[in-house]
Design an enzyme around this catalytic site. Structure first.
Site: not given
Lengths: 146, 411
Positions: B127, B204, B207, B230, B368
């Site tokens: 991302h 990261d 997600q 999220k 993104c």
């Protein structure tokens, strides 16, 4: 759901699938690139102005059906017009998409009236016009709709 | 495809007031949770409670409200540590979001760690949040960014990745799960691989953290970050987990109140991590809401959530596979519950407008991840991202809406 069909009228779908004046001009006097950050749409616009009149115009790029159809219809409607007439048309078109006041018909461009019901798509329809404006005023080589 | 009937989604949906509404006169189908998830009532109530009952600043003022707010803020930090299965809450820094967490790391590493000529490895599926901060750092410090390749199915090319490591490699940053492809990366293996070359790793987790059961102690990365919004929590709150060996060495990220020990105009000493990195009044209600969100996830259980979401994903995938004009992007073996797709001859923006008019929220655009779009040979995608509050019936309605897309565009 029926306003989907107001938005994607047959003429719009047809223009998006087989756009008019799609390509590049070998000889041009004005150029600008437009970019819609939101969806990544890009339009490159070539114009040949002779005697204060749009003699030739072509565009290419990648975008959604609304932005492609709008660019295609725009090129058809400005060819042969004087720069003063083009400026007037730009304002009238912008008003058609953003204001409630009833407007005089803009001919073929009326087919884009449905976009008004889709506020986030107004930028798609106006990207080519902002690009045109930038090309003609030579404000910048790169335009966004932000 | 087997549907799971033991997961009480009807009961769960009652906890999410945002799901109970109509959009354009249709019952809302929210398939954009990967962008931002709906919030359970307990999160909304917690934020309201803070404002109504103990609005005050933390770490200052010897009065009752400040005392309660401070304790709750620390409880929230402790709960994040428990959720991630790490022993020391001092390794949990509250940030605004994943993006700020990564920027904090790149900023501090730039001050104490990198030297000109060093190399950083990223992957092709990152991302922008895990690209741009490294790019900025690389320009500032004269570093080289190398990009690990992916296979066409969206999984990471491990041999390709290994080939990038050399004596100049100083850092590796990778997504836990891809926001476009859905691919769940084998983070434990990746951290170990990088470590075998003496290279630290940042993950990261934006997600991944709320979709995949995670034992961070076992994965043992140097850094892991995620966003609250999220993970069914508030916006404006995020988490950076960092190993103490890093956080202790890092200089402050921003200066201000609440991060200092002693201040004069000529000499300032700072608090220890994590407070060294939390200058100014933090997002107190955000931290409190995040704790509630993580408690809510724990209440259901990430194993159950993962299993149900996987069955939703596979159910949707089965239907989309039947449509010839729909091309699925991302078909790795291990995926989170999102489906990116392209309809030949229709721009994703037009697709999402039509779905929206049916009350179905999906994402369209470059998501993104422009470098990944280039790798996939597309300029934009549509994405339906599913969460545990979605249902098989919603997928049926989603699938039947494709018909109007085909009709409008004469496919």
């Amino acid at each position: 759901m029926n306003d989907i069909l107001d938005l994607y009228q047959e003429l719009i779908v047809d223009h998006s699938r087989s756009p008019k004046n799609f390509g590049e001009l070998l000889v041009k006097s004005h150029y600008a690139r437009g970019h819609n950050q939101l969806c990544g749409d890009i339009i490159d616009l070539d114009i040949l102005v002779k005697d204060e009149t749009v003699d030739a115009v072509a565009f290419h790029g990648d975008g959604c059906a609304i932005s492609k159809a709008s660019a295609s219809l725009m090129t058809e409607s400005i060819k042969g017009k004087t720069l003063a007439e083009v400026r007037h048309l730009f304002e009238a078109f912008h008003q058609m998409l953003t204001s409630d006041d009833a407007q005089a018909s803009l001919g073929k461009l009326d087919v884009l009236k449905g976009v008004r019901q889709f506020p986030i798509r107004v930028k798609c329809a106006t990207l080519c016009w902002h690009t045109l404006n930038a090309a003609l005023t030579r404000k910048t080589e790169r335009v966004t709709t932000e | 495809m087997n549907k799971i009937s033991t997961f009480d989604v009807a009961r769960i949906r009652q906890d999410f007031p945002g799901l109970n509404q109509t959009v354009w006169n249709c019952p809302l189908i929210y398939f954009d949770s990967a962008a931002s998830a709906q919030k359970p009532q307990c999160v909304i109530d917690e934020i309201g409670n803070y404002y109504e009952l103990y609005t005050s600043n933390i770490h200052r003022g010897a009065h009752r409200l400040s005392e309660i707010a401070t304790a709750k803020y620390h409880d929230a930090r402790a709960y994040v540590a428990k959720f991630l299965q790490i022993a020391d809450a001092g390794q949990v820094v509250f940030t605004r979001n994943t993006t700020e967490a990564i920027n904090l790391v790149t900023h501090c590493l730039g001050k104490i760690y990198f030297k000109a000529g060093d190399e950083i490895i990223l992957t092709a599926m990152e991302h922008h949040a895990n690209i741009v901060p490294w790019y900025l750092l690389s320009k500032e410090k004269n570093l080289t960014i190398k990009v690990a390749p992916i296979f066409d199915d969206g999984s990471l090319d491990l041999e390709g990745l290994m080939a990038l490591f050399n004596e100049k490699t100083k850092f590796f940053a990778v997504a836990h799960a891809s926001n476009v492809l859905g691919t769940i990366n084998p983070i434990k293996k990746l951290v170990a691989l990088a470590r075998s070359y003496g290279v630290p790793t940042l993950i990261d987790g934006a997600q991944g953290v709320h979709h995949v059961p995670l034992d961070l102690k076992a994965v043992d990365p140097d850094f892991y970050c995620f966003s609250g919004h999220k993970a069914y929590g508030p916006s404006g709150i995020g988490v950076l987990y960092g190993k103490s060996t890093w956080l202790d060495r890092f200089p402050p990220y921003q200066g201000g109140g609440d991060m200092i020990e002693k201040v004069s105009f000529s000499d300032i000493t700072f608090l220890e991590a994590p407070r060294k990195f939390e200058a100014g009044t933090p997002n107190i209600e955000g931290a409190l809401g995040l704790k509630k969100a993580l408690e809510y996830i724990d209440g259901i259980g990430l194993h159950k959530i993962h299993e149900y979401e996987k069955s939703l994903h596979d159910y949707a995938l089965g239907h989309l596979h039947e449509m010839k004009r729909v091309r699925i992007v991302g078909s790795a073996e291990e995926k989170v519950s999102l489906l990116s797709f392209v309809i030949d001859g229709v721009h994703p923006h037009d697709v999402s407008t039509i779905f929206d008019r049916h009350g179905i929220a999906i994402r369209a655009g470059h998501l993104c991840a422009e470098p990944l779009m280039a790798r996939l040979g597309v300029t934009a995608l549509s994405r339906a991202s599913l969460a545990f509050y979605n249902t098989y019936e919603e997928i049926d309605r989603f699938v039947s809406t494709f018909k109007q897309v085909f009709e409008v565009f004469k496919l």
